[in-house]
Design a protein around this motif. Sequence first.
Motif, PDB file in Angstrom:
ATOM      1  N   PHE A  65       0.848  -1.188   0.000  1.00  0.00           N
ATOM      2  CA  PHE A  65       0.000   0.000   0.000  1.00  0.00           C
ATOM      3  C   PHE A  65       0.889   1.247   0.000  1.00  0.00           C
ATOM      4  O   PHE A  65       1.849   1.330   0.769  1.00  0.00           O
ATOM      5  N   VAL A  66       0.584   2.184  -0.852  1.00  0.00           N
ATOM      6  CA  VAL A  66       1.200   3.506  -0.803  1.00  0.00           C
ATOM      7  C   VAL A  66       0.067   4.489  -0.542  1.00  0.00           C
ATOM      8  O   VAL A  66      -0.788   4.717  -1.403  1.00  0.00           O
ATOM      9  N   ASP A  67       0.044   5.042   0.671  1.00  0.00           N
ATOM     10  CA  ASP A  67      -0.997   5.988   1.047  1.00  0.00           C
ATOM     11  C   ASP A  67      -0.514   7.408   0.775  1.00  0.00           C
ATOM     12  O   ASP A  67       0.625   7.765   1.107  1.00  0.00           O
ATOM     13  N   LEU A  68      -1.375   8.202   0.187  1.00  0.00           N
ATOM     14  CA  LEU A  68      -1.061   9.594  -0.140  1.00  0.00           C
ATOM     15  C   LEU A  68      -1.985  10.527   0.632  1.00  0.00           C
ATOM     16  O   LEU A  68      -3.188  10.268   0.746  1.00  0.00           O
ATOM     17  N   ALA A  69      -1.420  11.608   1.143  1.00  0.00           N
ATOM     18  CA  ALA A  69      -2.211  12.683   1.742  1.00  0.00           C
ATOM     19  C   ALA A  69      -2.212  13.838   0.761  1.00  0.00           C
ATOM     20  O   ALA A  69      -1.159  14.239   0.257  1.00  0.00           O
ATOM     21  N   GLU A  70      -3.387  14.384   0.488  1.00  0.00           N
ATOM     22  CA  GLU A  70      -3.443  15.511  -0.440  1.00  0.00           C
ATOM     23  C   GLU A  70      -4.505  16.505   0.002  1.00  0.00           C
ATOM     24  O   GLU A  70      -5.415  16.188   0.759  1.00  0.00           O
ATOM     25  N   THR A  71      -4.330  17.736  -0.460  1.00  0.00           N
ATOM     26  CA  THR A  71      -5.273  18.807  -0.161  1.00  0.00           C
ATOM     27  C   THR A  71      -5.659  19.496  -1.471  1.00  0.00           C
ATOM     28  O   THR A  71      -4.911  19.427  -2.458  1.00  0.00           O
ATOM     29  N   PRO A  72      -6.782  20.196  -1.487  1.00  0.00           N
ATOM     30  CA  PRO A  72      -7.194  20.881  -2.722  1.00  0.00           C
ATOM     31  C   PRO A  72      -6.182  21.926  -3.180  1.00  0.00           C
ATOM     32  O   PRO A  72      -5.978  22.125  -4.378  1.00  0.00           O
ATOM     33  N   GLU A  73      -5.521  22.618  -2.202  1.00  0.00           N
ATOM     34  CA  GLU A  73      -4.611  23.703  -2.591  1.00  0.00           C
ATOM     35  C   GLU A  73      -3.272  23.196  -3.114  1.00  0.00           C
ATOM     36  O   GLU A  73      -2.703  23.768  -4.039  1.00  0.00           O
ATOM     37  N   MET A  74      -2.752  22.110  -2.510  1.00  0.00           N
ATOM     38  CA  MET A  74      -1.364  21.733  -2.759  1.00  0.00           C
ATOM     39  C   MET A  74      -1.193  20.377  -3.418  1.00  0.00           C
ATOM     40  O   MET A  74      -0.079  19.997  -3.755  1.00  0.00           O
ATOM     41  N   GLY A  75      -2.256  19.646  -3.599  1.00  0.00           N
ATOM     42  CA  GLY A  75      -2.122  18.310  -4.158  1.00  0.00           C
ATOM     43  C   GLY A  75      -1.517  17.361  -3.140  1.00  0.00           C
ATOM     44  O   GLY A  75      -1.811  17.427  -1.940  1.00  0.00           O
ATOM     45  N   ILE A  76      -0.624  16.486  -3.589  1.00  0.00           N
ATOM     46  CA  ILE A  76      -0.022  15.489  -2.707  1.00  0.00           C
ATOM     47  C   ILE A  76       0.991  16.156  -1.775  1.00  0.00           C
ATOM     48  O   ILE A  76       1.915  16.833  -2.240  1.00  0.00           O
ATOM     49  N   VAL A  77       0.810  15.994  -0.475  1.00  0.00           N
ATOM     50  CA  VAL A  77       1.709  16.615   0.501  1.00  0.00           C
ATOM     51  C   VAL A  77       2.378  15.588   1.412  1.00  0.00           C
ATOM     52  O   VAL A  77       3.270  15.932   2.189  1.00  0.00           O
ATOM     53  N   GLY A  78       1.979  14.308   1.330  1.00  0.00           N
ATOM     54  CA  GLY A  78       2.574  13.292   2.183  1.00  0.00           C
ATOM     55  C   GLY A  78       2.456  11.914   1.567  1.00  0.00           C
ATOM     56  O   GLY A  78       1.520  11.630   0.809  1.00  0.00           O
ATOM     57  N   VAL A  79       3.444  11.061   1.894  1.00  0.00           N
ATOM     58  CA  VAL A  79       3.516   9.703   1.348  1.00  0.00           C
ATOM     59  C   VAL A  79       3.846   8.732   2.470  1.00  0.00           C
ATOM     60  O   VAL A  79       4.689   9.036   3.330  1.00  0.00           O
ATOM     61  N   MET A  80       3.207   7.571   2.475  1.00  0.00           N
ATOM     62  CA  MET A  80       3.563   6.512   3.418  1.00  0.00           C
ATOM     63  C   MET A  80       3.511   5.179   2.677  1.00  0.00           C
ATOM     64  O   MET A  80       2.479   4.826   2.094  1.00  0.00           O
ATOM     65  N   VAL A  81       4.624   4.448   2.683  1.00  0.00           N
ATOM     66  CA  VAL A  81       4.752   3.201   1.935  1.00  0.00           C
ATOM     67  C   VAL A  81       4.759   2.026   2.902  1.00  0.00           C
ATOM     68  O   VAL A  81       5.614   1.946   3.790  1.00  0.00           O
ATOM     69  N   TRP A  82       3.818   1.102   2.726  1.00  0.00           N
ATOM     70  CA  TRP A  82       3.724  -0.114   3.532  1.00  0.00           C
ATOM     71  C   TRP A  82       4.023  -1.326   2.641  1.00  0.00           C
ATOM     72  O   TRP A  82       3.398  -1.479   1.583  1.00  0.00           O
ATOM     73  N   LEU A  83       4.954  -2.170   3.068  1.00  0.00           N
ATOM     74  CA  LEU A  83       5.314  -3.349   2.294  1.00  0.00           C
ATOM     75  C   LEU A  83       5.114  -4.612   3.117  1.00  0.00           C
ATOM     76  O   LEU A  83       5.429  -4.641   4.321  1.00  0.00           O
ATOM     77  N   PRO A  84       4.620  -5.698   2.498  1.00  0.00           N
ATOM     78  CA  PRO A  84       4.543  -6.974   3.205  1.00  0.00           C
ATOM     79  C   PRO A  84       5.940  -7.499   3.505  1.00  0.00           C
ATOM     80  O   PRO A  84       6.905  -7.167   2.812  1.00  0.00           O
ATOM     81  N   HIS A  85       6.063  -8.322   4.542  1.00  0.00           N
ATOM     82  CA  HIS A  85       7.380  -8.758   5.014  1.00  0.00           C
ATOM     83  C   HIS A  85       8.171  -9.518   3.947  1.00  0.00           C
ATOM     84  O   HIS A  85       9.399  -9.516   3.962  1.00  0.00           O
ATOM     85  N   ASP A  86       7.476 -10.167   3.006  1.00  0.00           N
ATOM     86  CA  ASP A  86       8.155 -11.023   2.038  1.00  0.00           C
ATOM     87  C   ASP A  86       8.233 -10.408   0.649  1.00  0.00           C
ATOM     88  O   ASP A  86       8.472 -11.104  -0.331  1.00  0.00           O
TER      89      ASP A  86
END
Length: 415
Positions: A65-86
């Motif tokens: 999963f790659v979760d993105l945080a975004e706002t109307p003014e600035m678009g994407i402002v944050g990223v969080m990458v989750w990977l399975p252990h294998d």
Amino acid sequence: MALKNSNITIRVATESDIDNAIKILKSHFINDSILVWIIEDFEARDKAFDDFFYMYVAAGVNSGFVDLAETPEMGIVGVMVWLPHDVDTESENDVLVKKYTKNFTTYADIMHEYYPPVAPFFQLATTAVLQSVRGMGIGGALISHGLNRFDKINMPTYLEATSRRVAGGIYTRYGYQPSGNAISFPNGAEAYPMWRPPQEAGMVTPPPKLHITKNSTLVGGLIRFGNHKWRVLDVKDGKALILSEQVIEAGQYHENCEPVTWESSGLRKYLNTEFYSLFSKEEQSKIVSMPINNSENPWFKTGQGKETTDNIFLPSAEDAVKYFGDTKQLQKGNANSKYFISDHFNEARKAFDPNGYAACWWLRTSGNLPYQAAFVTADGRISMIGDFVNRNNNTGAGVRPALWIELEDKKENVS
């Protein structure tokens, strides 16, 4: 640029978002101490990091999963990458090793040595928030979103915090616990493995609003004021109560070992004169002089002082439980200790010095003797018995000041 009256939207990234996610991760980590060790030359590092972060983001989009945080003014402002252990990223990593440096192999080998010897789990592989909007709760919104997802499927998670301060701060507040020893790299940099077992679904809640104005609240968020970052403890009547996020300096509560209350303490004089003078004239105009209640130590009935009016002050023991969590030990006592308030809010009360080490911090409440003052220990307990007010700066508690400021309709100094 500060966010204006807008909510964060959290969504899962697709392949079309990969390039934008890489840009945010690169801007955050380009001078990270661990990654600088991998490639010292800036130009080579800047080029290599396109491939390096593509490895994580592409694997996240395809297998995690790659979760993105975004706002109307600035678009994407944050990223969080989750990977399975294998997840398999070896092929991309081999290309990096051949093209740039063997340190990538060493880096991967060191990290894998500390992976949890259990499965399955998801790893928070990497995360970043744009510099211009850090401290506004975006990271908290991302991790809340991710952890709620994994709690629903009873999935544990793992991460490596890149500083002692972060390891003992935000991640512990979300249920992470230290896992083994710190990871040491050849250049002296360290990372801190942390493990989080799944919790009851829905227990992780998002942070409050992400902006601070007269018409909104950012309690729990960070703002920059003067030369420091401050935690917002309360907002009322167009004013915010803020507490320095760090223990900003070592300092005696009073110069001499003698009976003293907050009213007569040397630290009160210092904060309202020398420390106050460090703020600009504009900043001083925003600081609100407030009446400060100096009640007695409720355990030992010591130190009843007169009410003072201060620009800058220390929190009291009452403030420490009011704003960081109250299990009623202040009122009823601790059956297991005659000296400390100790409960599951210890982690929330912990603070760190500018070097990232856990540090004690003074409270304005008196201790059990007239020449002692209460303080919060490095592990977050409240010492109601206190310490000598003239304790040496290198071994005693430090200074974590608080103050009230007037709020504006727009805050441009959130960091």
